[in-house]
Motif scaffolding. Structure first.
Motif, PDB file in Angstrom:
ATOM      1  N   PRO A  25      13.829   0.402   6.663  1.00 41.64           N
ATOM      2  CA  PRO A  25      12.457   0.432   7.164  1.00 41.64           C
ATOM      3  C   PRO A  25      11.462  -0.047   6.107  1.00 41.64           C
ATOM      4  N   ASN A  26      10.421  -0.723   6.550  1.00 40.68           N
ATOM      5  CA  ASN A  26       9.299  -1.085   5.688  1.00 40.68           C
ATOM      6  C   ASN A  26       9.633  -2.079   4.572  1.00 40.68           C
ATOM      7  N   THR A  27      10.563  -2.973   4.816  1.00 38.08           N
ATOM      8  CA  THR A  27      10.898  -3.942   3.780  1.00 38.08           C
ATOM      9  C   THR A  27      10.259  -5.304   4.034  1.00 38.08           C
ATOM     10  N   SER A  44       3.060  -2.930   9.339  1.00 37.10           N
ATOM     11  CA  SER A  44       2.326  -1.816   8.731  1.00 37.10           C
ATOM     12  C   SER A  44       3.104  -1.254   7.567  1.00 37.10           C
ATOM     13  N   ASN A  45       2.377  -0.480   6.743  1.00 37.26           N
ATOM     14  CA  ASN A  45       3.010   0.085   5.557  1.00 37.26           C
ATOM     15  C   ASN A  45       3.464   1.530   5.790  1.00 37.26           C
ATOM     16  N   TYR A  46       4.375   1.716   6.737  1.00 37.79           N
ATOM     17  CA  TYR A  46       5.081   2.994   6.860  1.00 37.79           C
ATOM     18  C   TYR A  46       6.422   2.726   7.514  1.00 37.79           C
ATOM     19  N   ALA A 153       6.832 -12.045   0.766  1.00 38.04           N
ATOM     20  CA  ALA A 153       6.490 -12.456   2.130  1.00 38.04           C
ATOM     21  C   ALA A 153       4.989 -12.558   2.353  1.00 38.04           C
ATOM     22  N   VAL A 154       4.236 -11.577   1.838  1.00 40.16           N
ATOM     23  CA  VAL A 154       2.808 -11.582   2.129  1.00 40.16           C
ATOM     24  C   VAL A 154       2.068 -12.686   1.381  1.00 40.16           C
ATOM     25  N   LYS A 155       2.718 -13.267   0.369  1.00 40.92           N
ATOM     26  CA  LYS A 155       2.072 -14.399  -0.303  1.00 40.92           C
ATOM     27  C   LYS A 155       2.739 -15.707   0.100  1.00 40.92           C
TER      28      LYS A 155
END
Ligand SMILES: Nc1nc2c(ncn2[C@@H]2O[C@H](COP(=O)(O)OP(=O)(O)OP(=O)(O)O)[C@@H](O)[C@H]2O)c(=O)[nH]1
Ligand SMILES: [Mg+2]
Lengths: 655, 72
Positions: A25-27, A44-46, A153-155
Motif C-alpha cells: 500500500p501507498n508505494t 493519496s498518502n495513506y 513518480a511524482v517528479k
C-alpha cells in the motif's frame, strides 16, 4: 474507465497482454497507473487508497491497478482480489518504496516465487536520498533476477523508462529452498503460482482444486524473509538517521496532549473556512447574487415566453420548488462551493499523511466502539461523500468492523453538501447551539458504536497501520482530486435534485404536500416542536439529506427549532445513492434495516432534544448546557452498560 | 517482557510472537522474530508506534501484548 469487483473480474478484463501494477500500500502504484493509461484514479498518502480494481489500456495491452497488499494470501478481501489479479497477470510491474525495502521486497519475492515475469520499480528515490539510503541498483537486480528501474513518480522520473522497458520483465530467482517444494506440487495444479499459494496454505486455492491446503506457510515465509533481509543487507546502505522536522511533527500529531488540540484547531479552521467563509461570503455571491438574482429571473423570463408562470406547468418548471430554478440554485449556487471546499480540505488530509496519524490518536476511543483506529479513515472520508466512504470500509480488517463502520456512516456522518449547509445555518445561531448539535450527533455515534460492539458476535481486530512519511500535499493532485469529486457531485446530485424538485412541486400542486405535512404533524409539530412546513424538508431529505438541509436553510426557524431540525436531518436516512451502494455491498436486509433505523433514530433523538429544551425552559440561558449534560449522562450510561455486556461476553467465551 | 511494556525511546529485540496470524503478518511487515525495533511513541492506553529502518508502524495495545521482546 471501468470499475469492477467480483469473481468474474479476471475474465472481464481483456487485452493482448495483461500488465498488473502491484505493490505494498501507498508505494505510488496509482501514480504510475495514471501515467501509463492517461486516466485518473485517486492518489493519496495513506495505505488503502485504491480499493477497486481499475484498468486502462496501453496500446493493445491492458494495465490493471490493484489495491496495495503486503503479500498475496487470503487474509482479507483486498488480498483475495489482488491475489487473483496478480495470478492472472502476464507480467507484474511491482512498485516498491525505496525507503522501505525490507518490507516491500517480501511481496516482490513472493511474486517472483510464483514464476510470473516481474519488472521492479524502485519508487520514492527522492525520499531514499533524503534519508541517506544508498541503493546498489545493479546488485539488487542481479540478486532478485529481475530488471530494476529507479523512479520518482511524482517528479516524472522513471515513468517513460518504465513504459519503454515493459518487455524486459522476466521471471526472477526463486527463494532458496522453495523450488523443490514447488516441483513436487506443480504437476497437480495449473501453474506455478497456484502451486506456491497451495503450499502456503491458501484455503481458497486449495478448495478450487479440491486439495488440502499445504502446511509450509511459516517455513516458506521465514525463508523468504531471511532471503529479503540478506538482499537488503547487500544492496542497501543506510546512514544513521537524523530526526527530521516531519518526524517531530508526526509525534506531535499522535500524542494525545498535543494531538487533540491540533485536531481541534484543524476542525475549527475548517469550520471557519467552510461554515463561515464559504457558506456565507461565497454562497452569498453564488446563490443570492448569481443564481437567485440573475439566473432565476432569466429562466423565468424564458419560460414565461411559452407558458404562464402561475399555471401548473409554470409552477413545476420555475415556481417555488421549480425543476429549473431550485435544482440549479441549490446544486450550483448553494452546494457546489461547499462541496468543493470540503473536498479541498479532505484532499489535504489525504495527501499529507495525517489520516494514519489520526487513526493512531483515536484508536483508544474507537476500540470502545468495536472499530480500531483505522475506522476513522472511512468515517472522515464520509464527510466528503458517504457513498464513497461505504466502499472505503473495505480497508477494515473484519466483517464485524465493516458493519459497524457502515452503520455509523449511514446514521451519523453528514456528507459534505449537507454539512456545508448545516455549518452555514449553525454559524448564524451562536456557539452554544453549535455545541448542542455536535454533542447530540457525536453521542449518537458513540451510543450506536458501543451498542453494536456489545451486540455483534465476535471481536474486532487490533490496529496495525503503516505511518507513511508526512508529505507536503502536491497542489496539482489536490486540485485535480477536488475538481474530479466536485464534478462527480454535480453529475450525481443534479438529476436527483431535479427529481426531488419535481416531486415536491407536484405534491404541492395536488395538495399531497399539505396532506403529508398534516400526517407527519404529530411528530414534527407535536414531538419535535417544529412548524408544520418542516415536514417538507424531511420529505426532500428522503431523496438526499443535503436537499433536505437546503430546504431548511430557506425556512425561518428559531435557534432551538433550527438546532432540532438540523440534528434530525443529519441522522435522517442516507441518500438514494448511498442506499444503492449499501444494497450492493451489504445486501437487502442490512440496507433496509439501516434505512428504517435511521427514521426512528433521527426522530427520536431530534424529539429528545426538543423535549429537553422544553423541560429546561426555552428562554432560560441554562437550557442548552443542561441539554448537553443530559446527553453526556445518557451516553455515559449506555457506554458503560455496553462495555459491561461486552466484557461479560468475552469472559464467557474464555471460560 | 511484552512490547506493550516498553518505554518510549527504548530499542528492543523481538523474541517471539504468540499469535499465529500476527506472526505471519509480522514476517511480511519485516519485524519478525529476531528483528530489532525502536519504540517511538507510546500512547497512554493506546497504540505503540515502532520504527524499523525507515518504516513506522502503529500497533494496537492488545497486539503488542502478544509480542515478547528483550531490551537491546
Ligand atoms: N516523495 C515521493 N512521493 C511519491 C512518489 N510516488 C508517489 N508518491 C506519493 O505517495 C503517495 C501514494 O501514492 P499512490 O499512487 O496513491 O499509492 P498507491 O500505491 O496507489 O497506494 P494504495 O492505493 O493505497 O495502495 C501519494 O501521496 C503520492 O503523491 C515519489 O516518487 N516520491
Ligand atoms: Mg492506489
Amino acid at each position: 474507465m471501468a470499475h469492477c469487483h467480483g469473481p468474474d473480474l479476471t475474465e472481464t478484463i481483456k487485452g493482448d497482454k495483461r500488465i498488473v501494477l502491484a505493490g505494498n500500500p501507498n508505494t505510488g502504484k496509482s501514480v504510475f497507473f495514471n501515467y501509463l493509461t492517461g486516466l485518473y484514479v485517486d492518489v493519496s498518502n495513506y495505505p488503502g487508497t485504491t480499493l477497486e480494481i481499475s484498468h486502462g489500456r496501453i496500446g493493445s495491452d491492458v494495465v490493471v491497478d490493484t489495491p496495495g497488499v503486503y503479500g498475496i494470501s487470503s487474509f482479507n478481501d483486498e488480498e483475495r482480489v489482488a491475489r487473483d489479479i496478480i495470478l492472472s497477470a502476464d507480467l507484474v510491474v511491482n512498485i516498491v518504496d525505496a525507503t522501505n525495502l525490507e518490507r516491500d521486497l517480501f511481496l516482490t519475492q513472493q511474486i517472483i516465487d510464483t514464476g510470473i515475469p516481474v519488472l521492479l520499480v524502485l519508487n520514492m528515490m527522492d525520499e531514499a536520498d533524503r534519508h541517506g539510503f544508498t541503493i546498489n541498483v545493479e546488485l539488487l537486480s542481479e540478486l532478485l533476477g529481475v530488471p530494476v528501474i529507479p523512479a520518482v513518480a511524482v517528479k516524472k522520473i522513471g515513468l517513460s523508462e518504465l513504459k519503454d522497458n515493459l518487455s524486459l520483465a522476466r521471471p526472477g530467482n526463486v527463494t532458496p529452498g522453495v523450488q523443490h517444494l514447488l516441483d513436487a506440487m506443480i504437476g497437480r495444479v495449473a501453474n506455478k503460482g497456484e502451486a506456491l499459494l497451495l503450499l502456503e496454505g491458501d484455503n481458497i486455492i486449495a478448495d478450487r482444486h479440491g486439495l488440502e491446503p499445504g502446511e509450509y506457510r511459516e517455513e516458506i515465509y521465514s525463508r523468504r524473509r531471511e532471503r529479503v533481509n540478506i538482499i537488503v543487507g547487500y544492496a542497501v546502505e543506510m546512514d544513521s538517521e537524523r530526526k527530521s522536522f516531519s518526524q517531530t511533527l508526526s509525534g506531535l500529531m499522535i500524542r494525545p496532549i498535543t494531538g487533540i488540540p491540533m485536531l481541534a484547531l484543524i476542525l475549527f479552521g475548517m469550520y471557519k473556512a467552510i461554515g463561515v467563509f464559504v457558506a456565507q461570503t461565497v454562497v452569498g455571491v453564488t446563490e443570492e447574487t448569481i443564481m437567485i438574482g440573475m439566473f432565476e429571473p432569466a429562466v423565468r423570463e424564458l419560460i414565461g415566453e411559452f407558458t404562464a408562470l402561475d399555471s401548473p406547468l409554470g409552477q413545476i418548471l420555475v415556481g417555488e420548488f421549480g425543476v429549473f430554478t431550485m435544482t440549479f440554485t441549490y446544486v450550483l449556487g448553494l452546494l457546489m462551493p461547499l462541496v468543493a471546499g470540503f473536498y479541498f480540505f479532505l484532499a489535504l488530509f489525504e495527501d499529507s499523511g495525517y489520516l494514519p496519524r489520526l487513526a493512531t490518536l483515536v484508536d483508544r476511543l474507537l476500540t470502545g466502539m468495536g472499530l480500531n483506529g483505522r475506522g476513522v479513515i472511512p468515517l472522515i472520508l464520509g464527510f466528503g461523500c458517504v457513498t464513497m466512504a461505504t466502499i472505503t470500509t473495505r480497508l477494515l480488517a473484519s466483517e464485524r468492523e465493516r458493519i459497524i463502520a457502515i452503520v455509523l456512516l449511514g446514521l451519523t456522518i453528514p456528507c459534505s453538501a449537507q454539512l456545508g449547509v448545516i455549518a452555514g445555518i449553525l454559524a448564524g445561531l451562536g456557539g452554544q447551539y453549535v455545541a448542542v448539535y455536535v454533542l447530540a450527533v457525536f453521542s449518537v455515534l458513540v451510543m450506536a458504536g458501543t451498542a453494536l460492539n456489545a451486540l455483534l458476535p465476535g471481536n474486532s481486530s487490533d490496529l496495525l497501520i503503516d505511518l507513511p512519511p508526512l508529505r507536503v500535499p502536491r497542489l496539482d493532485n489536490v486540485i485535480r482530486k477536488t475538481a474530479t469529486k466536485s464534478y462527480n457531485f454535480i453529475k450525481e446530485a443534479t438529476p436527483l435534485f431535479a427529481l426531488g424538485a419535481l416531486l415536491v412541486s407536484v405534491f404541492q400542486l395536488t395538495g399531497i404536500l399539505k396532506f403529508l405535512q398534516n400526517l407527519l404533524a404529530p411528530i414534527t409539530v407535536g414531538f419535535l416542536n417544529l412548524p408544520p412546513e418542516a415536514a417538507t424538508a424531511f420529505i426532500m431529505g428522503i431523496v438526499r439529506r443535503d436537499f433536505g438541509a437546503a430546504g431548511l436553510a430557506n425556512m425561518s426557524l428559531s435557534s432551538i427549532e433550527a438546532t432540532v431540525a438540523l440534528i434530525t436531518i443529519t441522522l435522517f436516512v442516507p441518500c438514494i445513492a448511498a442506499i444503492l451502494v449499501l444494497f450492493k455491498e451489504r445486501g437487502k436486509k442490512e440496507a433496509a434495516i439501516i434505512w428504517g433505523g435511521s427514521w426512528v433514530v433521527a426522530f427520536l433523538v431530534g424529539g429528545m432534544v426538543a423535549q429537553l429544551f422544553n423541560l429546561f425552559g426555552q428562554e432560560s440561558g441554562a437550557a442548552a448546557p443542561l441539554v448537553m449534560v443530559s446527553f453526556i449522562f445518557m451516553t455515559t450510561i449506555i457506554a458503560v452498560v455496553c462495555s459491561v455486556v461486552k466484557s461479560r461476553k468475552r469472559k464467557s467465551i474464555v471460560v | 517482557m511484552t512490547l506493550d511494556r516498553v518505554k518510549k525511546g527504548q530499542s528492543v529485540k523481538i523474541l517471539s510472537i504468540s499469535d499465529g496470524l500476527m506472526r505471519i503478518q509480522a514476517i511480511r511487515f519485516g519485524f519478525a522474530e529476531g528483528a530489532v525495533i525502536n519504540c517511538e511513541e507510546v500512547i497512554p492506553a493506546g497504540p505503540i508506534v515502532i520504527r524499523r529502518c525507515g518504516q513506522q508502524v502503529a500497533l494496537g495495545r492488545q497486539m503488542a501484548g502478544k509480542i515478547d521482546v528483550a531490551i537491546n
